[in-house]
Design an enzyme around this catalytic site. Structure first.
Site, mmCIF file in Angstrom:
data_model
loop_
_atom_site.group_PDB
_atom_site.id
_atom_site.type_symbol
_atom_site.label_atom_id
_atom_site.label_comp_id
_atom_site.label_asym_id
_atom_site.label_seq_id
_atom_site.Cartn_x
_atom_site.Cartn_y
_atom_site.Cartn_z
ATOM 1 N N CYS A 1 0.635 0.676 4.181
ATOM 2 C CA CYS A 1 1.291 0.666 5.472
ATOM 3 C C CYS A 1 0.290 0.176 6.498
ATOM 4 O O CYS A 1 -0.643 0.881 6.864
ATOM 5 C CB CYS A 1 1.797 2.057 5.847
ATOM 6 S SG CYS A 1 2.652 2.092 7.424
ATOM 7 N N GLU B 1 6.382 -4.120 5.428
ATOM 8 C CA GLU B 1 5.590 -4.438 4.232
ATOM 9 C C GLU B 1 5.751 -5.931 3.976
ATOM 10 O O GLU B 1 6.817 -6.494 4.237
ATOM 11 C CB GLU B 1 6.059 -3.653 3.005
ATOM 12 C CG GLU B 1 5.952 -2.142 3.110
ATOM 13 C CD GLU B 1 4.513 -1.613 2.991
ATOM 14 O OE1 GLU B 1 3.591 -2.434 2.788
ATOM 15 O OE2 GLU B 1 4.334 -0.389 3.119
#
Length: 221
Positions: free
Chosen positions: A2, A103
């Site tokens: 992340c 992502e």
DNA sequence: CCAGACGTTGTT
DNA sequence: GTCTGG
DNA sequence: CCAGACGTTGTT
DNA sequence: GTCTGG
């Protein structure tokens, strides 16, 4: 992992979701990046609080703050052993509120960003750790990192890692300094399932200088 | 003993 | 601060 | 995470 | 290729 996320919510909603006093200076953000100040929820000396910290954990023994740029994530699998994280895991857990996260999918033709949210645009809470660092000039800098774990079925096609997402009913469990460490570790290794939504977005998010709701507009693949 | 590392991701 | 390598 | 730098000297 | 900054 992340490495980029969003937080666009009113101070009142944030306060309600985490049971803390409202934060005054909360601007909508659609491209929160490492080293920037981020909103962090923790159990303070006077109860639960929301404070800003630098994203990228600076260990207390660091010689300069730059090492924090590398420690933006901590692997759940090894967080109990790593010198940079293990003390914080036992004593300085936090939650990092988010509206969604990005992502990047690596393909033969390059990288494509995708955006992930919860159903009903519910606020997420990333499992995190925080730390205090005493700068040479005497300033105390607080910093944080986001725990990662194996990607679930929604994230897997895009990337093999994802942040540990703490459902609201586990808020106290995660933040309570008295919670059993093995239980916390088991929790972040296998977090409760979350039904994420996923869609591709444009590459504008790649540049840290870009911000605004246009970044989370769905894009064609 | 002291010196030096201390991390994740992705890619190979 | 604590561990590893030499 | 991605983007952008990655160097020295001298001059402004 | 690898590191730094945001």
């Amino acid at each position: 992992m992340c490495g980029r996320y969003t937080l666009a919510v009113s101070p009142a909603k944030l306060a309600e979701r985490f049971a803390l006093p409202p934060i005054s200076d909360l601007q909508p953000r659609y491209n929160i990046a490492p080293t920037q100040p981020v909103v962090v929820v923790r159990e303070g000396n006077d109860g639960r609080e929301g404070v800003y910290m630098r994203w990228g954990l600076i260990p207390s023994w660091a010689k300069d703050a730059s090492v924090g740029a590398k420690l933006i994530n901590a692997r759940s699998e090894t967080v109990l052993e790593k010198p940079s994280f293990r003390t914080a895991f036992r004593r300085r857990r936090c939650l990092i509120p988010a509206s969604g996260f990005y992502e990047w999918q690596t393909t033969a033709t390059g990288k494509r960003p995708f955006y992930f949210t919860l159903p009903d645009d519910d606020l997420m809470a990333f499992a995190g750790l925080w730390e205090q660092w005493l700068a040479p000039d005497g300033e105390v800098i607080e910093s944080c990192t986001i725990l990662t774990t194996t990607a679930n079925e929604i994230v897997t096609p895009i990337h093999n890692r994802m942040p540990v997402i703490v459902p609201s009913e586990f808020t106290a469990f995660w933040l309570d300094p008295a919670t059993d460490i093995p239980r916390l570790h088991a929790f972040c290794l296998t977090p409760p399932p979350v039904a994420l939504h996923r869609y591709p977005v444009g590459k504008a998010v790649n540049q840290v200088r870009n911000d605004g709701p246009a970044l989370i507009e769905p894009a064609a693949l």
